[in-house]
Design a protein around this motif. Structure first.
Motif, PDB file in Angstrom:
ATOM      1  N   SER A 177     -12.764  39.227  53.641  1.00 35.31           N
ATOM      2  CA  SER A 177     -12.660  39.234  52.183  1.00 35.31           C
ATOM      3  C   SER A 177     -11.859  38.026  51.691  1.00 35.31           C
ATOM      4  CB  SER A 177     -11.977  40.522  51.709  1.00 35.31           C
ATOM      5  OG  SER A 177     -12.730  41.656  52.086  1.00 35.31           O
ATOM      6  N   GLY A 178     -12.309  37.473  50.574  1.00 28.61           N
ATOM      7  CA  GLY A 178     -11.634  36.328  49.995  1.00 28.61           C
ATOM      8  C   GLY A 178     -10.943  36.678  48.696  1.00 28.61           C
ATOM      9  N   PRO A 179     -10.230  35.713  48.170  1.00 29.59           N
ATOM     10  CA  PRO A 179     -10.019  34.354  48.687  1.00 29.59           C
ATOM     11  C   PRO A 179      -9.201  34.363  49.973  1.00 29.59           C
ATOM     12  CG  PRO A 179      -8.623  34.747  46.773  1.00 29.59           C
ATOM     13  CD  PRO A 179      -9.514  35.933  46.883  1.00 29.59           C
ATOM     14  N   ARG A 180      -9.510  33.353  50.852  1.00 29.02           N
ATOM     15  CA  ARG A 180      -8.947  33.320  52.202  1.00 29.02           C
ATOM     16  C   ARG A 180      -8.048  32.102  52.382  1.00 29.02           C
ATOM     17  NH1 ARG A 180     -14.388  34.856  52.162  1.00 29.02           N
ATOM     18  NH2 ARG A 180     -14.901  32.649  51.909  1.00 29.02           N
ATOM     19  N   LEU A 181      -6.971  32.283  53.126  1.00 30.71           N
ATOM     20  CA  LEU A 181      -6.060  31.191  53.462  1.00 30.71           C
ATOM     21  C   LEU A 181      -6.121  30.963  54.964  1.00 30.71           C
ATOM     22  CD1 LEU A 181      -3.741  29.169  52.933  1.00 30.71           C
ATOM     23  CD2 LEU A 181      -2.150  31.091  53.183  1.00 30.71           C
ATOM     24  N   LEU A 182      -6.462  29.733  55.365  1.00 27.32           N
ATOM     25  CA  LEU A 182      -6.574  29.371  56.780  1.00 27.32           C
ATOM     26  C   LEU A 182      -5.618  28.215  57.061  1.00 27.32           C
ATOM     27  CD1 LEU A 182      -8.012  29.349  59.578  1.00 27.32           C
ATOM     28  CD2 LEU A 182      -9.764  27.889  58.549  1.00 27.32           C
ATOM     29  N   ILE A 183      -4.607  28.458  57.896  1.00 27.09           N
ATOM     30  CA  ILE A 183      -3.607  27.441  58.213  1.00 27.09           C
ATOM     31  C   ILE A 183      -3.718  27.066  59.684  1.00 27.09           C
ATOM     32  CG2 ILE A 183      -1.141  26.898  58.330  1.00 27.09           C
ATOM     33  CD1 ILE A 183      -0.670  28.808  56.052  1.00 27.09           C
ATOM     34  N   THR A 209     -21.431  25.629  53.435  1.00 25.78           N
ATOM     35  CA  THR A 209     -21.557  26.510  52.270  1.00 25.78           C
ATOM     36  C   THR A 209     -21.237  25.831  50.943  1.00 25.78           C
ATOM     37  OG1 THR A 209     -19.320  27.337  52.741  1.00 25.78           O
ATOM     38  CG2 THR A 209     -21.162  28.641  53.562  1.00 25.78           C
ATOM     39  N   GLY A 210     -20.996  24.519  50.949  1.00 30.21           N
ATOM     40  CA  GLY A 210     -20.816  23.800  49.697  1.00 30.21           C
ATOM     41  C   GLY A 210     -19.360  23.567  49.332  1.00 30.21           C
ATOM     42  N   ARG A 211     -19.147  22.588  48.451  1.00 30.60           N
ATOM     43  CA  ARG A 211     -17.791  22.179  48.081  1.00 30.60           C
ATOM     44  C   ARG A 211     -17.020  23.298  47.388  1.00 30.60           C
ATOM     45  NH1 ARG A 211     -13.433  21.676  47.077  1.00 30.60           N
ATOM     46  NH2 ARG A 211     -12.200  19.922  46.287  1.00 30.60           N
ATOM     47  N   ARG A 212     -17.707  24.147  46.603  1.00 33.87           N
ATOM     48  CA  ARG A 212     -17.002  25.213  45.892  1.00 33.87           C
ATOM     49  C   ARG A 212     -16.441  26.271  46.843  1.00 33.87           C
ATOM     50  NH1 ARG A 212     -14.719  25.976  41.249  1.00 33.87           N
ATOM     51  NH2 ARG A 212     -15.321  28.176  41.264  1.00 33.87           N
ATOM     52  N   SER A 213     -16.893  26.277  48.071  1.00 32.32           N
ATOM     53  CA  SER A 213     -16.459  27.311  49.016  1.00 32.32           C
ATOM     54  C   SER A 213     -15.184  26.939  49.758  1.00 32.32           C
ATOM     55  CB  SER A 213     -17.574  27.592  50.033  1.00 32.32           C
ATOM     56  OG  SER A 213     -17.769  26.461  50.875  1.00 32.32           O
ATOM     57  N   VAL A 214     -14.632  25.729  49.494  1.00 29.05           N
ATOM     58  CA  VAL A 214     -13.478  25.298  50.281  1.00 29.05           C
ATOM     59  C   VAL A 214     -12.571  24.377  49.463  1.00 29.05           C
ATOM     60  CG1 VAL A 214     -14.748  23.332  51.271  1.00 29.05           C
ATOM     61  CG2 VAL A 214     -12.755  24.262  52.485  1.00 29.05           C
ATOM     62  N   GLU A 215     -11.272  24.539  49.697  1.00 30.67           N
ATOM     63  CA  GLU A 215     -10.257  23.605  49.226  1.00 30.67           C
ATOM     64  C   GLU A 215      -9.485  23.129  50.452  1.00 30.67           C
ATOM     65  OE1 GLU A 215     -10.099  22.501  46.267  1.00 30.67           O
ATOM     66  OE2 GLU A 215     -11.146  23.996  45.037  1.00 30.67           O
ATOM     67  N   HIS A 216      -8.902  21.955  50.338  1.00 29.84           N
ATOM     68  CA  HIS A 216      -8.165  21.381  51.467  1.00 29.84           C
ATOM     69  C   HIS A 216      -6.817  20.865  50.977  1.00 29.84           C
ATOM     70  CE1 HIS A 216      -7.033  17.590  53.657  1.00 29.84           C
ATOM     71  NE2 HIS A 216      -7.063  18.433  54.666  1.00 29.84           N
ATOM     72  N   LEU A 217      -5.757  21.187  51.738  1.00 25.75           N
ATOM     73  CA  LEU A 217      -4.421  20.759  51.339  1.00 25.75           C
ATOM     74  C   LEU A 217      -3.604  20.427  52.583  1.00 25.75           C
ATOM     75  CD1 LEU A 217      -2.716  20.401  48.771  1.00 25.75           C
ATOM     76  CD2 LEU A 217      -1.882  22.732  49.090  1.00 25.75           C
ATOM     77  N   TRP A 236     -14.112  31.976  48.699  1.00 19.93           N
ATOM     78  CA  TRP A 236     -13.751  30.604  49.073  1.00 19.93           C
ATOM     79  C   TRP A 236     -12.538  30.637  49.999  1.00 19.93           C
ATOM     80  CZ3 TRP A 236      -9.015  28.421  47.272  1.00 19.93           C
ATOM     81  CH2 TRP A 236      -8.339  29.173  46.307  1.00 19.93           C
ATOM     82  N   THR A 237     -12.296  29.496  50.661  1.00 22.73           N
ATOM     83  CA  THR A 237     -11.235  29.396  51.664  1.00 22.73           C
ATOM     84  C   THR A 237     -10.402  28.148  51.404  1.00 22.73           C
ATOM     85  OG1 THR A 237     -12.641  30.463  53.326  1.00 22.73           O
ATOM     86  CG2 THR A 237     -10.727  29.226  54.138  1.00 22.73           C
ATOM     87  N   LEU A 238      -9.088  28.295  51.434  1.00 19.00           N
ATOM     88  CA  LEU A 238      -8.190  27.147  51.451  1.00 19.00           C
ATOM     89  C   LEU A 238      -7.866  26.824  52.906  1.00 19.00           C
ATOM     90  CD1 LEU A 238      -6.185  25.023  50.419  1.00 19.00           C
ATOM     91  CD2 LEU A 238      -4.487  26.858  50.181  1.00 19.00           C
ATOM     92  N   VAL A 239      -8.210  25.618  53.337  1.00 21.75           N
ATOM     93  CA  VAL A 239      -7.853  25.137  54.670  1.00 21.75           C
ATOM     94  C   VAL A 239      -6.634  24.240  54.507  1.00 21.75           C
ATOM     95  CG1 VAL A 239      -8.622  23.900  56.718  1.00 21.75           C
ATOM     96  CG2 VAL A 239     -10.269  25.209  55.357  1.00 21.75           C
ATOM     97  N   ALA A 240      -5.572  24.551  55.236  1.00 21.11           N
ATOM     98  CA  ALA A 240      -4.321  23.837  55.023  1.00 21.11           C
ATOM     99  C   ALA A 240      -3.550  23.709  56.326  1.00 21.11           C
ATOM    100  CB  ALA A 240      -3.470  24.572  53.989  1.00 21.11           C
ATOM    101  N   THR A 241      -2.505  22.926  56.267  1.00 20.18           N
ATOM    102  CA  THR A 241      -1.550  22.837  57.371  1.00 20.18           C
ATOM    103  C   THR A 241      -0.307  23.644  56.998  1.00 20.18           C
ATOM    104  OG1 THR A 241      -0.640  20.806  56.435  1.00 20.18           O
ATOM    105  CG2 THR A 241      -2.378  20.572  58.090  1.00 20.18           C
ATOM    106  N   SER A 242       0.710  23.545  57.822  1.00 22.80           N
ATOM    107  CA  SER A 242       1.925  24.328  57.602  1.00 22.80           C
ATOM    108  C   SER A 242       2.631  23.961  56.302  1.00 22.80           C
ATOM    109  CB  SER A 242       2.884  24.142  58.770  1.00 22.80           C
ATOM    110  OG  SER A 242       3.218  22.779  58.938  1.00 22.80           O
ATOM    111  N   CYS A 243       2.173  22.908  55.622  1.00 23.45           N
ATOM    112  CA  CYS A 243       2.823  22.506  54.375  1.00 23.45           C
ATOM    113  C   CYS A 243       2.726  23.575  53.300  1.00 23.45           C
ATOM    114  CB  CYS A 243       2.248  21.181  53.868  1.00 23.45           C
ATOM    115  SG  CYS A 243       0.544  21.261  53.308  1.00 23.45           S
TER     116      CYS A 243
END
Length: 735
Positions: free
Chosen positions: A466-472, A490-498, A526-533
């Motif tokens: 289930s979303g929204p999802r946070l992936l670190i 799945t397209g640009r709207r499905s992901v953010e990157h930080l 959608w999913t936020l893909v991020a680092t430990s920041c």
């Protein structure tokens, strides 16, 4: 006429006289020293040493051969080492302890503090031999009286103290660093000002009583009509911190994520600042990405009527320290009454020997400091010496520290860190702390994926939740590839990157967009893909969380970005492992802590109360004693360069690389650029990859580079790395 700096006729700048420079540096250094030393018992020694160093730091420029260069627009180095004369003059005043300290300061004011083991032969003197001029030391000794006579003819300073006996601090190493900071800051500022590159900063004072009232009004305005359990806890935490009567020193604030530490601890720091006449408040954060959010909050709640928010609360994102005269004005200085910076910048400044880094240190004296998420501030092997520094700041420099975390590892109770182990007061009373812990147990369920996942498997597995999802994940490189893979599938709207692959200006915009999407309750897939920041201190809340295995503390911190206020009832935070390849890279720093986390999952001990136990196991696995011991020994022996070299929060040197085209053009055109502009429009790149990434020096500003590969607002500099796959052959993980 005698000169200190050469003219630049093309810029309409005449040669600066020796008298003008020495008087300006003397006044500036003395002002800084008196502000730093305050009522310390060793103020006389400190202030007299800085006075003497400021007066005589450029004495050798009075040599006729040096004057021939300084009076014209000739390029090149001065033929005579101008530092040696001032050092020699101090060393012959053998009865004065202040003069001996001043000799070290003058010797170090360009090259930085030395390793004392290298000084056994020359004892701070220049023993190099020039083919035509002979031994520098002998020439200096021969003409020293002439230099001093010329100096006295140009200046009219009060006679320095002739005291023979001074009261000294226990930590002479910190005194040396602080004193050099006062001298170098005054010297660098006047030199930059002479060439039209620096201007005095507005003098804004802490005004703790007024800012505390402003903070109270802000917190009162946040109270929701819906007094749910989380809001009730936040109110109690704020009241507990604001009314705490713990003594000035080092205290702990063990309060779970989402409990309002940002404002609660600030209320306490302002109370301490008012009571103990503090000059500044520092907020030290583990990651650069948290800075913008914290600064925004503090500017809303602490700025008084008529003040410029940027002058009250300053943001220090990453290293911007330059010794070259053409770039010194771009150096970030801790001049605001409230400074928000990273653990890397804060602690590496304490350990510094280089003048560009040390320049801002004197501002730390008489400050209240919040080390937020202290468990993540430093590698374990650096804490023993850092802990000694904090104790010295507390005992001798009128500082106060709050060690905070939502998953606080009480490392000071472990003999590997503190000798002897200690107990420190708690800022929040036990009843409020227990209530917060009970809420945490209801809010998050921790799960572990048993099988390692490759890139395709990971993307498919995450998408099923289930979303929204946070992936670190643990590296910038892995985050870039995963974000690109999700976008392709799945397209640009499905992901953010930080991640720190983005410049601060673009991280701020990305975070703003993420918050807007989270506010839209219909926008969930959608999913936020991020680092430990983003794992600590960022006020965002997702439905489901995923954390690449790294440590118990990191997993617990990630839970603070999931179901933050219990709005989803209960939520899952997943631990997972990756199948590493040329795209998904392993971070070597997490090998031991990841192994310990695996053990704790098997023992059903993944919870807040096991944080200190996890740290104990990590230490015993990695055997930090040897590294910590070497650092402590180097500090004891005044091996300043060795300490600086070994004390690396991030185990690699970095360069400032400018990514904004408009900023590059302004720098190359010699137009004015503030240090804030430089911070906002640049990224940090490992210095040992300078050639690999084709960093181009901006010659007008030595030490500043241009990022020349592809850069975009989605992947940041990883867009250029991924486009040039051969750059990854070296096997470096971009952490």
């Amino acid at each position: 006429m005698l000169y200190a700096h050469s003219p630049k006729a093309k810029d309409g700048i005449t040669a600066q006289t020796y008298r003008d420079h020495i008087q300006a540096v003397y006044a500036g250094a003395v002002q800084r020293a008196m502000g730093a030393s305050g009522q310390t018992v060793f103020a006389s020694l400190f202030n007299d040493a800085v006075r003497l160093a400021a007066e005589f730091h450029d004495l050798g420029k009075l040599d006729p051969l040096n004057q021939a260069v300084l009076s014209s627009e000739g390029k090149g180095r001065l033929p005579i080492n101008h530092v040696d004369a001032g050092t020699a003059e101090m060393l012959r005043r053998t009865s004065s302890r202040a003069a001996m300290v001043a000799a070290l300061l003058i010797y170090s004011h360009h090259r930085g503090l030395p390793d004392f083991s290298e000084l056994q032969q020359n004892q701070l003197r220049d023993i190099t031999v020039d083919e035509s001029l002979g031994l520098t030391k002998l020439r200096t000794d021969r003409f020293l009286d002439e230099y001093v006579n010329a100096h006295e003819g140009e200046t009219d300073f009060p006679i320095a103290s002739s005291k023979v006996s001074y009261q000294s601090p226990k930590n002479l190493q910190l005194l040396s660093r602080f004193a050099l900071s006062c001298l170098v800051d005054a010297d660098h500022f006047d030199t930059s000002a002479n060439y039209g590159q620096a201007h005095p900063s507005p003098q804004v004072h802490l005004r703790p009583s007024e800012r505390l009232k402003q903070l109270d009004r802000y917190v009162a305005s946040l109270k929701s009509n819906k007094e749910d359990k989380r809001n009730q806890l936040r109110g109690k935490v704020y009241a507990s911190c604001r009314s705490s009567n713990v003594p000035r020193g080092i205290v702990a604030c063990d309060s779970p994520v989402g409990s309002g530490k940002t404002t609660a601890v600030m209320a306490h720091l302002l109370q301490v600042g008012r009571k103990h006449k503090m000059r500044r408040i520092f907020v030290v954060l583990p990651y650069t990405n948290i800075i913008t959010q914290s600064v925004d909050v503090y500017r809303k709640c602490l700025v008084l009527a008529g003040e410029n928010p940027e002058h009250v609360v300053a943001a220090h994102h990453h290293r911007a320290e330059f010794s070259d005269p053409q770039s010194r004005h771009l150096t970030y200085l801790w001049e605001a009454p409230i400074v928000v910076t990273t653990a890397v910048q804060f602690f590496e400044t304490l350990a510094a020997a280089r003048t560009g880094t040390l320049r801002k240190l004197h501002q730390l004296a008489a400050s209240a400091v919040f080390i937020d998420e202290s468990h993540a501030a430093l590698p374990a092997s650096l804490w023993p010496i850092a802990w000694k520094w904090l104790q010295s700041f507390r005992d001798e420099w009128n500082c106060h520290f709050v060690m905070g975390s939502g998953s606080l590892s009480q490392f000071w109770t472990l003999p590997e860190f503190a000798s002897p182990p200690v107990q420190i007061p708690e800022l929040i009373d036990e009843a409020h702390s227990q209530a917060s812990s009970e809420f945490e147990a209801e809010r998050i369920h921790y799960q572990s994926q048993s099988e390692p996942l490759d890139l395709d498997q990971l993307v498919d597995w995450v998408d099923r939740h289930s979303g929204p999802r946070l992936l670190i994940v643990n590296t910038v490189q892995s985050a870039g590839y995963i974000a690109m893979q999700i976008k392709a599938k799945t397209g640009r709207r499905s992901v953010e990157h930080l991640s720190t692959a983005l410049a601060p200006v673009h991280r701020e915009r990305t975070l703003s967009r993420i918050r807007s999407r989270l506010d839209d309750k219909s926008d969930t897939d959608w999913t936020l893909v991020a680092t430990s920041c983003v794992e600590a201190g960022v006020d965002i809340s997702f439905r489901t969380g995923f954390r690449e295995r790294s440590s118990l503390n990191s997993l617990l911190q990630t839970s603070g970005r999931v179901n933050r206020s219990g709005e989803y009832g209960a939520a899952d935070v997943w631990d997972f492992q990756l199948v590493f390849d040329h795209r998904l890279r392993k971070h070597p720093a997490f090998e031991d802590s990841a192994e310990v986390l695996g053990q704790l999952f098997s023992e059903d001990r993944v919870a807040l109360q096991f944080c200190t136990e996890a740290m104990r196991r990590e230490i015993r696995r990695c055997g930090m004693k040897s590294d910590a011991k070497l650092l402590l020994e180097a500090e004891e022996k005044q091996q300043f360069v060795e300490v600086q070299s070994r004390f690396k929060v991030i185990d690699s040197n970095t360069d400032v690389a400018v990514v904004l085209p408009s900023l590059k053009n302004r720098l190359r055109a010699n137009k004015h650029v503030s240090f804030q502009d430089l911070q906002s429009g640049s990224v940090q790149i490992y210095s040992n990859r300078r050639a690999d990434f084709a960093l181009s020096p901006i010659v007008q500003r030595p030490g500043v580079f241009e990022w020349t590969l592809k850069y975009d607002k989605f992947l940041g500099y990883m867009a250029g790395i991924i486009d040039n796959v051969e750059l990854l052959d070296g096997g470096v993980a971009f952490a």
